[in-house]
Design a protein around this motif. Structure first.
Motif, PDB file in Angstrom:
ATOM      1  N   ILE A 247       9.054   1.350  -4.802  1.00  0.00           N
ATOM      2  CA  ILE A 247       9.707   0.562  -5.855  1.00  0.00           C
ATOM      3  C   ILE A 247      10.938   1.311  -6.358  1.00  0.00           C
ATOM      4  CG2 ILE A 247       9.413  -0.381  -8.184  1.00  0.00           C
ATOM      5  CD1 ILE A 247       6.395  -0.742  -7.421  1.00  0.00           C
TER       6      ILE A 247
ATOM      7  N   MET B 297      10.588  -5.307 -12.406  1.00  0.00           N
ATOM      8  CA  MET B 297      10.544  -5.688 -10.991  1.00  0.00           C
ATOM      9  C   MET B 297       9.162  -6.261 -10.663  1.00  0.00           C
ATOM     10  SD  MET B 297      12.593  -2.442  -9.336  1.00  0.00           S
ATOM     11  CE  MET B 297      12.326  -2.965  -7.635  1.00  0.00           C
ATOM     12  N   PRO B 298       9.111  -7.343  -9.874  1.00  0.00           N
ATOM     13  CA  PRO B 298       7.818  -7.941  -9.512  1.00  0.00           C
ATOM     14  C   PRO B 298       6.888  -6.949  -8.805  1.00  0.00           C
ATOM     15  CG  PRO B 298       9.627  -9.370  -8.830  1.00  0.00           C
ATOM     16  CD  PRO B 298      10.236  -8.097  -9.322  1.00  0.00           C
ATOM     17  N   GLU B 299       7.454  -6.063  -8.017  1.00  0.00           N
ATOM     18  CA  GLU B 299       6.646  -5.067  -7.311  1.00  0.00           C
ATOM     19  C   GLU B 299       5.921  -4.153  -8.292  1.00  0.00           C
ATOM     20  OE1 GLU B 299       9.857  -5.690  -6.808  1.00  0.00           O
ATOM     21  OE2 GLU B 299      10.277  -5.883  -4.659  1.00  0.00           O
ATOM     22  N   SER B 300       6.559  -3.869  -9.428  1.00  0.00           N
ATOM     23  CA  SER B 300       5.933  -3.011 -10.439  1.00  0.00           C
ATOM     24  C   SER B 300       4.731  -3.701 -11.060  1.00  0.00           C
ATOM     25  CB  SER B 300       6.933  -2.646 -11.534  1.00  0.00           C
ATOM     26  OG  SER B 300       7.890  -1.752 -11.050  1.00  0.00           O
ATOM     27  N   LYS B 301       4.862  -4.982 -11.274  1.00  0.00           N
ATOM     28  CA  LYS B 301       3.749  -5.731 -11.861  1.00  0.00           C
ATOM     29  C   LYS B 301       2.555  -5.733 -10.900  1.00  0.00           C
ATOM     30  CE  LYS B 301       6.942  -8.369 -14.613  1.00  0.00           C
ATOM     31  NZ  LYS B 301       7.760  -9.546 -14.728  1.00  0.00           N
ATOM     32  N   ALA B 302       2.821  -5.915  -9.602  1.00  0.00           N
ATOM     33  CA  ALA B 302       1.749  -5.892  -8.599  1.00  0.00           C
ATOM     34  C   ALA B 302       1.135  -4.499  -8.514  1.00  0.00           C
ATOM     35  CB  ALA B 302       2.294  -6.318  -7.243  1.00  0.00           C
ATOM     36  N   ALA B 303       1.960  -3.459  -8.575  1.00  0.00           N
ATOM     37  CA  ALA B 303       1.468  -2.085  -8.524  1.00  0.00           C
ATOM     38  C   ALA B 303       0.601  -1.780  -9.741  1.00  0.00           C
ATOM     39  CB  ALA B 303       2.635  -1.109  -8.444  1.00  0.00           C
TER      40      ALA B 303
ATOM     41  N   LEU C 224       2.352   4.063  -4.955  1.00  0.00           N
ATOM     42  CA  LEU C 224       2.780   2.700  -5.261  1.00  0.00           C
ATOM     43  C   LEU C 224       4.204   2.651  -5.809  1.00  0.00           C
ATOM     44  CD1 LEU C 224      -0.482   1.307  -6.932  1.00  0.00           C
ATOM     45  CD2 LEU C 224       0.466   0.619  -4.721  1.00  0.00           C
TER      46      LEU C 224
ATOM     47  N   LYS D 102      13.655   1.220  -3.719  1.00  0.00           N
ATOM     48  CA  LYS D 102      14.311  -0.093  -3.678  1.00  0.00           C
ATOM     49  C   LYS D 102      15.286  -0.243  -4.841  1.00  0.00           C
ATOM     50  CE  LYS D 102      13.342  -5.059  -3.510  1.00  0.00           C
ATOM     51  NZ  LYS D 102      12.295  -6.089  -3.492  1.00  0.00           N
TER      52      LYS D 102
ATOM     53  N   GLU E  14      -2.782  -3.397  -9.264  1.00  0.00           N
ATOM     54  CA  GLU E  14      -3.568  -2.647  -8.285  1.00  0.00           C
ATOM     55  C   GLU E  14      -4.092  -1.341  -8.882  1.00  0.00           C
ATOM     56  OE1 GLU E  14      -3.061  -0.818  -3.787  1.00  0.00           O
ATOM     57  OE2 GLU E  14      -1.699  -2.408  -4.437  1.00  0.00           O
TER      58      GLU E  14
END
Length: 169
Positions: free
Chosen positions: A121, A38-44, A117, A124, A47
């Protein structure tokens, strides 16, 4: 005898139909593959790595300062008085305790940050899994991740549909 055989065949057909219907109610998905994709995981992850680097730099600075003072104080110890050596010893002990406390707090801070974080995710992903499973008519969804307890995963695999739901490739 013929009626008994027909009754037996009818019973087998009903049982077979029920087993097939129940198999359609079970689906599986590899959650440990979905979440990192998931793209959110990559951003997390980015961070979290940034936070880790910041804490690591602070830790290294503290350790370097400690080592520098320790070397200096050890070199001056023979010529310094007892009172000065005692004060310096206490100062070094305090620095050591601050470093250990910092290390402990940094570890907790990173764990808390990771949980904060990852929770949205995970929420979702679970919402998407439930939506797709209901649309597919699945009543049970098993996690087919390695070590998650699934022996066989030949049922409906929801990965492609959940990725589509999450607008992933």
């Amino acid at each position: 005898m013929r009626k008994l055989r027909n009754l037996f065949l009818a019973a087998i057909a009903v049982v077979g139909f029920n087993v097939a219907a129940q198999a359609q109610e079970v689906a599986h998905i590899n959650v440990s593959e979905l979440i990192p994709a998931m793209p959110e995981s990559k951003a997390a992850k980015t961070e979290l790595e940034k936070k880790s680097s910041t804490l690591d730099a602070s830790y290294k600075t503290m350790v370097t300062e400690y080592q520098t003072k320790l070397t200096k104080y050890q070199g001056e110890a023979p010529t310094a008085g007892d009172a000065v050596n005692e004060t310096r010893g206490k100062e070094m002990q305090d620095m050591q305790e601050r470093i250990m406390l910092f290390e402990k707090n940094a570890e907790k801070e990173l764990t808390d940050k990771q949980l904060a974080l990852m929770k949205p995710i995970m929420d979702k992903a679970h919402a998407a899994i439930q939506k797709v499973a209901r649309a597919k008519g699945a009543k049970y969804v098993l996690d087919s991740s390695i070590g998650a307890g699934v022996i066989m995963a030949d049922g409906i695999d929801l990965m492609a549909d959940v990725k589509k739901e999450l607008k992933m490739n």
